[in-house]
Design a protein around this motif. Sequence first.
Motif, PDB file in Angstrom:
ATOM      1  N   VAL A 188       9.056 -18.803 -20.632  1.00 58.53           N
ATOM      2  CA  VAL A 188       7.765 -18.198 -21.043  1.00 58.53           C
ATOM      3  C   VAL A 188       7.375 -18.651 -22.444  1.00 58.53           C
ATOM      4  O   VAL A 188       8.213 -19.075 -23.234  1.00 58.53           O
ATOM      5  CB  VAL A 188       7.823 -16.648 -21.070  1.00 58.53           C
ATOM      6  CG1 VAL A 188       8.046 -16.071 -19.709  1.00 58.53           C
ATOM      7  CG2 VAL A 188       8.881 -16.157 -22.045  1.00 58.53           C
ATOM      8  N   GLU A 189       6.081 -18.535 -22.718  1.00 56.43           N
ATOM      9  CA  GLU A 189       5.579 -18.649 -24.088  1.00 56.43           C
ATOM     10  C   GLU A 189       5.486 -17.225 -24.633  1.00 56.43           C
ATOM     11  O   GLU A 189       5.298 -16.265 -23.857  1.00 56.43           O
ATOM     12  CB  GLU A 189       4.183 -19.268 -24.077  1.00 56.43           C
ATOM     13  CG  GLU A 189       4.173 -20.764 -23.874  1.00 56.43           C
ATOM     14  CD  GLU A 189       4.565 -21.519 -25.145  1.00 56.43           C
ATOM     15  OE1 GLU A 189       3.744 -21.593 -26.066  1.00 56.43           O
ATOM     16  OE2 GLU A 189       5.699 -22.024 -25.196  1.00 56.43           O
ATOM     17  N   GLY A 190       5.561 -17.083 -25.952  1.00 60.39           N
ATOM     18  CA  GLY A 190       5.579 -15.755 -26.567  1.00 60.39           C
ATOM     19  C   GLY A 190       4.304 -14.963 -26.335  1.00 60.39           C
ATOM     20  O   GLY A 190       4.348 -13.771 -26.002  1.00 60.39           O
ATOM     21  N   GLU A 191       3.162 -15.626 -26.484  1.00 59.77           N
ATOM     22  CA  GLU A 191       1.908 -14.879 -26.423  1.00 59.77           C
ATOM     23  C   GLU A 191       1.657 -14.270 -25.035  1.00 59.77           C
ATOM     24  O   GLU A 191       1.356 -13.074 -24.941  1.00 59.77           O
ATOM     25  CB  GLU A 191       0.746 -15.767 -26.868  1.00 59.77           C
ATOM     26  CG  GLU A 191      -0.425 -14.930 -27.302  1.00 59.77           C
ATOM     27  CD  GLU A 191      -1.548 -15.754 -27.903  1.00 59.77           C
ATOM     28  OE1 GLU A 191      -1.276 -16.586 -28.787  1.00 59.77           O
ATOM     29  OE2 GLU A 191      -2.693 -15.557 -27.462  1.00 59.77           O
ATOM     30  N   PRO A 192       1.796 -15.059 -23.948  1.00 61.31           N
ATOM     31  CA  PRO A 192       1.607 -14.435 -22.625  1.00 61.31           C
ATOM     32  C   PRO A 192       2.566 -13.274 -22.379  1.00 61.31           C
ATOM     33  O   PRO A 192       2.189 -12.286 -21.757  1.00 61.31           O
ATOM     34  CB  PRO A 192       1.883 -15.572 -21.639  1.00 61.31           C
ATOM     35  CG  PRO A 192       1.760 -16.825 -22.406  1.00 61.31           C
ATOM     36  CD  PRO A 192       2.024 -16.513 -23.841  1.00 61.31           C
ATOM     37  N   LEU A 193       3.791 -13.376 -22.908  1.00 62.64           N
ATOM     38  CA  LEU A 193       4.757 -12.304 -22.684  1.00 62.64           C
ATOM     39  C   LEU A 193       4.353 -11.035 -23.436  1.00 62.64           C
ATOM     40  O   LEU A 193       4.351  -9.927 -22.867  1.00 62.64           O
ATOM     41  CB  LEU A 193       6.167 -12.752 -23.104  1.00 62.64           C
ATOM     42  CG  LEU A 193       7.276 -11.729 -22.895  1.00 62.64           C
ATOM     43  CD1 LEU A 193       7.368 -11.295 -21.426  1.00 62.64           C
ATOM     44  CD2 LEU A 193       8.630 -12.268 -23.353  1.00 62.64           C
ATOM     45  N   VAL A 194       3.961 -11.200 -24.701  1.00 63.67           N
ATOM     46  CA  VAL A 194       3.567 -10.023 -25.491  1.00 63.67           C
ATOM     47  C   VAL A 194       2.301  -9.393 -24.901  1.00 63.67           C
ATOM     48  O   VAL A 194       2.181  -8.163 -24.825  1.00 63.67           O
ATOM     49  CB  VAL A 194       3.374 -10.403 -26.981  1.00 63.67           C
ATOM     50  CG1 VAL A 194       2.732  -9.272 -27.762  1.00 63.67           C
ATOM     51  CG2 VAL A 194       4.718 -10.753 -27.600  1.00 63.67           C
ATOM     52  N   ARG A 195       1.380 -10.242 -24.419  1.00 62.39           N
ATOM     53  CA  ARG A 195       0.149  -9.701 -23.802  1.00 62.39           C
ATOM     54  C   ARG A 195       0.454  -8.984 -22.486  1.00 62.39           C
ATOM     55  O   ARG A 195      -0.107  -7.917 -22.208  1.00 62.39           O
ATOM     56  CB  ARG A 195      -0.857 -10.825 -23.562  1.00 62.39           C
ATOM     57  CG  ARG A 195      -1.555 -11.249 -24.821  1.00 62.39           C
ATOM     58  CD  ARG A 195      -2.741 -12.157 -24.505  1.00 62.39           C
ATOM     59  NE  ARG A 195      -3.125 -12.917 -25.687  1.00 62.39           N
ATOM     60  CZ  ARG A 195      -3.796 -12.421 -26.712  1.00 62.39           C
ATOM     61  NH1 ARG A 195      -4.188 -11.179 -26.700  1.00 62.39           N
ATOM     62  NH2 ARG A 195      -4.097 -13.183 -27.757  1.00 62.39           N
ATOM     63  N   ALA A 196       1.347  -9.577 -21.693  1.00 63.64           N
ATOM     64  CA  ALA A 196       1.695  -8.942 -20.409  1.00 63.64           C
ATOM     65  C   ALA A 196       2.343  -7.578 -20.664  1.00 63.64           C
ATOM     66  O   ALA A 196       2.016  -6.587 -20.006  1.00 63.64           O
ATOM     67  CB  ALA A 196       2.629  -9.844 -19.616  1.00 63.64           C
ATOM     68  N   LEU A 197       3.230  -7.526 -21.649  1.00 59.56           N
ATOM     69  CA  LEU A 197       3.877  -6.249 -21.985  1.00 59.56           C
ATOM     70  C   LEU A 197       2.832  -5.248 -22.487  1.00 59.56           C
ATOM     71  O   LEU A 197       2.844  -4.075 -22.110  1.00 59.56           O
ATOM     72  CB  LEU A 197       4.968  -6.470 -23.042  1.00 59.56           C
ATOM     73  CG  LEU A 197       6.279  -7.093 -22.522  1.00 59.56           C
ATOM     74  CD1 LEU A 197       7.121  -7.642 -23.667  1.00 59.56           C
ATOM     75  CD2 LEU A 197       7.096  -6.055 -21.742  1.00 59.56           C
ATOM     76  N   SER A 198       1.907  -5.747 -23.306  1.00 55.34           N
ATOM     77  CA  SER A 198       0.876  -4.866 -23.858  1.00 55.34           C
ATOM     78  C   SER A 198      -0.001  -4.303 -22.729  1.00 55.34           C
ATOM     79  O   SER A 198      -0.331  -3.110 -22.722  1.00 55.34           O
ATOM     80  CB  SER A 198       0.040  -5.649 -24.875  1.00 55.34           C
ATOM     81  OG  SER A 198      -1.059  -4.900 -25.279  1.00 55.34           O
TER      82      SER A 198
END
Length: 404
Positions: free
Chosen positions: A308-318
């Motif tokens: 994963v890339e960091g941004e998609p992961l943080v957005r998905a969690l958000s």
Amino acid sequence: MAEVDGIKPIYADNAATTALSEYALSKMLPYFTEQYGNPSSIHTFGIAAKNAVENARRTVAQAIGARVNEIYFTSGGTEADNWALFAACRLKKKQGKHIVTTQIEHSAVYRTALELEKQGYEITFLIPDTYGLITPEQIADAVRPDTILVSVMLASNEVGTVLPIADMAAAAKRYGALFHTDAVQAVGHIPVDVRGLGVDMLSLSAHKFHGPKGAGALYASIRVPLAPMIFGGGQEKGRRSGTANVTGAVGMAAALEESVNNLERDASHLTFMRDHLIAKLLTLPGVSLTGHPTQRLPGHASFFVSGVEGEPLVRALSDLGICVSSGSACSAGSGEPSRVLVAMGYEMLRRESKERAAPVRISLSRYNTLEEMDRIVSLFPQAIEIAREKTAALFSFDDTVFDE
Ligand SMILES: Cc1ncc(COP(=O)(O)O)c(C=O)c1O
């Protein structure tokens, strides 16, 4: 805060900032509404404000084992870090131009060191091991007769590792270099005693321990006469001019007093939640721990997630109601790979790497609960799946562009 499916989002980004405590807010309010005097005025309003600032100074000093005249209020950790480095250069002008610091420092130290490099200073950036640790031996090997300052953080904002600062400070003394530590992530979370650590300067920031944003302090030992940072009306003994942030100082002192008084209770609650979270998340495929397994801040859990890339992961969690970050808040928005993790050996974070992987930082506070940890654990696989799909789509698109 907007609810997701009728559920309040979980705030687990406390290394970025914390909620202001109700106790700190209650102590601050009168200085907004009733006691709004300028501490430099000699009438009753001014005297009340001055007393509040000086009481706050005493409380902060006591909390870290300092003397009251060793505390200088600043606008936060960044200013305290800048001040420490520039002040050391002025103070040790005759001794040399060599500074030792590390690759894991927060930008407030790291970029200040780069600026000093441009001004003709020689900077040694020590490289951490895979846990984010720097050893006292590295300090002993790096210092020289012309070393004026060693600056090493007490605890990492990115991976939570706690560093052996007392031994490092002792090693730095060999040639008489000053020792500064950025204790922004440590103060209010683990015991911090400036005399026990043997440091000359130490930075702290209120919003990391449930105090207000825009308030911090620099501890400078009485043996270290600080060069002024801001010139003007002569506040802070002529060393940092500007009308004092009275509410900031009062809120910081109250939050610190509360944190220090409850340190053991909160640390055991945080450690329990952190270890529960780590144990559960490490069972997921492609998830590994970053930072030291035991020598870490009580509320800090940081991971590396493959594919994963960091941004998609943080957005998905958000989107699923979980607020965390990918690395530090400051570098997370930049799209740059984390300098700290690359220095720790996570080469796959480099842009040119074909492997995709991202850091994720879950930082807890005393307001989090075990139920929240279980909710994070149960939603994490879904977030990874969404993020992996987004990442794959992103990179197949990138490849097409590249092929043309
Ligand atoms: C280790 C460390 N140093 C310095 C800072 C900067 O502190 P402030 O936000 O008060 O300027 C931070 C904030 O993220 C930090 O984590």
